[in-house]
Design a protein around this motif. Sequence first.
Motif, short mmCIF file in Angstrom:
data_model
loop_
_atom_site.label_atom_id
_atom_site.label_comp_id
_atom_site.label_asym_id
_atom_site.label_seq_id
_atom_site.Cartn_x
_atom_site.Cartn_y
_atom_site.Cartn_z
N LEU A 125 -0.21 5.58 6.60
CA LEU A 125 -0.70 4.97 7.83
C LEU A 125 -1.64 3.80 7.56
CD1 LEU A 125 -1.42 8.19 9.93
CD2 LEU A 125 0.65 6.79 9.89
N ARG A 126 -1.92 3.07 8.61
CA ARG A 126 -2.78 1.88 8.52
C ARG A 126 -4.18 2.22 8.03
NH1 ARG A 126 -1.75 -3.01 10.91
NH2 ARG A 126 0.04 -2.03 11.97
N TYR A 127 -4.63 3.46 8.24
CA TYR A 127 -5.96 3.86 7.80
C TYR A 127 -6.14 3.70 6.28
CZ TYR A 127 -6.30 6.26 12.34
OH TYR A 127 -6.34 6.56 13.68
N LEU A 128 -5.04 3.67 5.55
CA LEU A 128 -5.12 3.57 4.09
C LEU A 128 -5.29 2.14 3.59
CD1 LEU A 128 -2.37 6.13 2.96
CD2 LEU A 128 -4.82 6.48 3.26
N LEU A 129 -5.11 1.15 4.42
CA LEU A 129 -5.15 -0.25 3.97
C LEU A 129 -6.49 -0.61 3.34
CD1 LEU A 129 -3.08 -2.17 6.67
CD2 LEU A 129 -2.32 -0.96 4.61
N PRO A 130 -7.64 -0.26 3.94
CA PRO A 130 -8.91 -0.60 3.27
C PRO A 130 -9.10 0.15 1.96
CG PRO A 130 -9.32 0.76 5.21
CD PRO A 130 -7.88 0.35 5.27
N VAL A 131 -8.51 1.34 1.83
CA VAL A 131 -8.59 2.08 0.57
C VAL A 131 -7.78 1.37 -0.50
CG1 VAL A 131 -8.26 4.32 -0.53
CG2 VAL A 131 -8.82 4.21 1.91
N ILE A 132 -6.59 0.92 -0.13
CA ILE A 132 -5.75 0.18 -1.07
C ILE A 132 -6.43 -1.12 -1.50
CG2 ILE A 132 -3.54 -1.03 -1.34
CD1 ILE A 132 -2.35 1.03 0.64
N GLU A 133 -7.00 -1.83 -0.53
CA GLU A 133 -7.68 -3.09 -0.82
C GLU A 133 -8.85 -2.87 -1.78
OE1 GLU A 133 -9.96 -6.76 1.52
OE2 GLU A 133 -9.24 -5.02 2.64
N GLU A 134 -9.66 -1.85 -1.53
CA GLU A 134 -10.81 -1.57 -2.39
C GLU A 134 -10.36 -1.12 -3.78
OE1 GLU A 134 -14.60 -1.85 -3.36
OE2 GLU A 134 -13.94 -2.23 -1.29
N ALA A 135 -9.30 -0.32 -3.82
CA ALA A 135 -8.79 0.13 -5.11
C ALA A 135 -8.29 -1.04 -5.94
CB ALA A 135 -7.67 1.16 -4.90
N GLY A 176 -9.22 -2.84 -9.76
CA GLY A 176 -8.18 -2.93 -10.77
C GLY A 176 -7.31 -1.69 -10.89
N VAL A 177 -7.25 -0.91 -9.81
CA VAL A 177 -6.53 0.36 -9.82
C VAL A 177 -5.09 0.16 -9.34
CG1 VAL A 177 -6.45 2.67 -8.79
CG2 VAL A 177 -8.64 1.66 -9.45
N TYR A 178 -4.16 0.85 -9.99
CA TYR A 178 -2.75 0.87 -9.59
C TYR A 178 -2.59 1.94 -8.51
CZ TYR A 178 2.37 1.02 -10.18
OH TYR A 178 3.74 0.97 -9.99
N VAL A 179 -2.07 1.55 -7.33
CA VAL A 179 -2.04 2.45 -6.18
C VAL A 179 -0.61 2.88 -5.87
CG1 VAL A 179 -2.60 2.73 -3.74
CG2 VAL A 179 -4.10 1.37 -5.20
N ILE A 180 -0.44 4.19 -5.76
CA ILE A 180 0.84 4.78 -5.37
C ILE A 180 0.64 5.46 -4.02
CG2 ILE A 180 2.62 6.47 -5.97
CD1 ILE A 180 1.43 6.24 -8.91
N THR A 181 1.43 5.07 -3.02
CA THR A 181 1.39 5.75 -1.72
C THR A 181 2.58 6.69 -1.63
OG1 THR A 181 2.43 3.78 -0.75
CG2 THR A 181 0.06 4.04 -0.45
N ALA A 182 2.37 7.83 -0.98
CA ALA A 182 3.40 8.86 -0.97
C ALA A 182 3.52 9.52 0.39
CB ALA A 182 3.08 9.91 -2.03
N ASP A 183 4.71 9.54 0.93
CA ASP A 183 5.09 10.37 2.07
C ASP A 183 6.61 10.29 2.21
OD1 ASP A 183 5.72 7.97 3.37
OD2 ASP A 183 4.09 8.06 4.80
N TYR A 184 7.16 10.81 3.30
CA TYR A 184 8.62 10.80 3.44
C TYR A 184 9.10 9.73 4.41
CZ TYR A 184 8.11 13.26 7.91
OH TYR A 184 7.78 13.60 9.20
N LEU A 185 8.21 8.79 4.77
CA LEU A 185 8.54 7.73 5.73
C LEU A 185 8.38 6.37 5.04
CD1 LEU A 185 6.67 9.19 8.83
CD2 LEU A 185 9.14 9.19 8.44
#
Length: 402
Positions: free
Chosen positions: A12-22, A26-35
Amino acid sequence: MKQKRLMLLGGLRYLLPVIEEAHKLGVYVITADYLPDNIAHEYSDEYCNVSIVDKEAVLQAALTLQIDGILSHAVDPGVVSAAYVAERMGLPFQCSYEVACILQDKSKFRNFLSENGFNSPRARGYNNLEEALSDIDFFTWPVIVKPVDSAGSKGVSKVESLLHLPEAIKIALDASISKKFIIEDFLKLKGYQSSADVFTIDGKLVYPTYSDQLFDESAVNPYTPAIEIWPATMPQCYQDELTAELQRLFTALGVKSGIYNVESRVCTNGKTYIMEVSPRGGGNRIAELQDMATGQSLIRNEILKALGMQMDEMVSPAYEGVWCNYILHTNEAGILRTIDIDEQFRRKHIRNIGFTKSPGDKVEVFMGANQSLGTLFLQFDTREQLNKALENQDEWLRICLE
């Protein structure tokens, strides 16, 4: 040095600031769900198709992807799986898997509170109508019926009489992943309920805070949060009592470091109640607003914690002025034409706009956070100024549907 790999459950959109900060870290970000069409997957470095409520499947994916940390930030269904994966892989998490199961099940949490001497409404959990109907003399009416495992007030009903109980139970079961529900005594509020994100370090509550959570009484579901305001108007004596009780709770649960979304209240009987504690950031961009309003970063620290990195110092927050998280919504269904905001008001008071709907999109009646049109972060010098703006919102905000 090997690049850290962080798995975020949900999309969901709530994760965007987490991804941006990560990414800033310099962190590699993997998002996971079935959608796969969820928006967060467009911004992550990799997408993993897996059901976030299937803890074994998430574990296998995490092992294959060789992750260094896992979060279910603002995504309630993934919390138990995140705790399970962290425990099995020896990764940092706010609490043990066993404790996460208690916190994420309202019936188990109510039992834990009662058994450990915390104020708690009388409550019992059930998985079918017949079982509940045989137990109605246990409660003092009216009662609240809710799923044991939903967030955002989905499936919650106030029931005044036995006649309406079957319908409320059906609504709760429809919103429950585990198909279980809880019935509890209705507690009458004194002032406002609080919903806010707090932070612990090594089990110590270092960042306590409270808000005023307001509801739209004209909404179909009058228990869906529509406005959240910081700092709270709750008298300091009650805040101090709740902070002490939260610390006692965290000690009893043996928690570690991390973010928690906490709902609490003061009732007309003069008692304070910890209503919900979830080992994740809250929905409706709560951590994002608190970060903007206080100059401390819950989001950054939660990422650092998840990856076993040195966290920034955190202290009890102070707010510059009065901040409001205004949930854009409508109590009518239709096609969104425009969301018009007065330009002078926008420049003076709006610090951030996060639309989730665009002109031409279908709009549903406001029943939960997933039916919102977005959020506005507002800042005022005083609570009186904010209250006046909220009382006269037609002067600065218009939502037009077709």
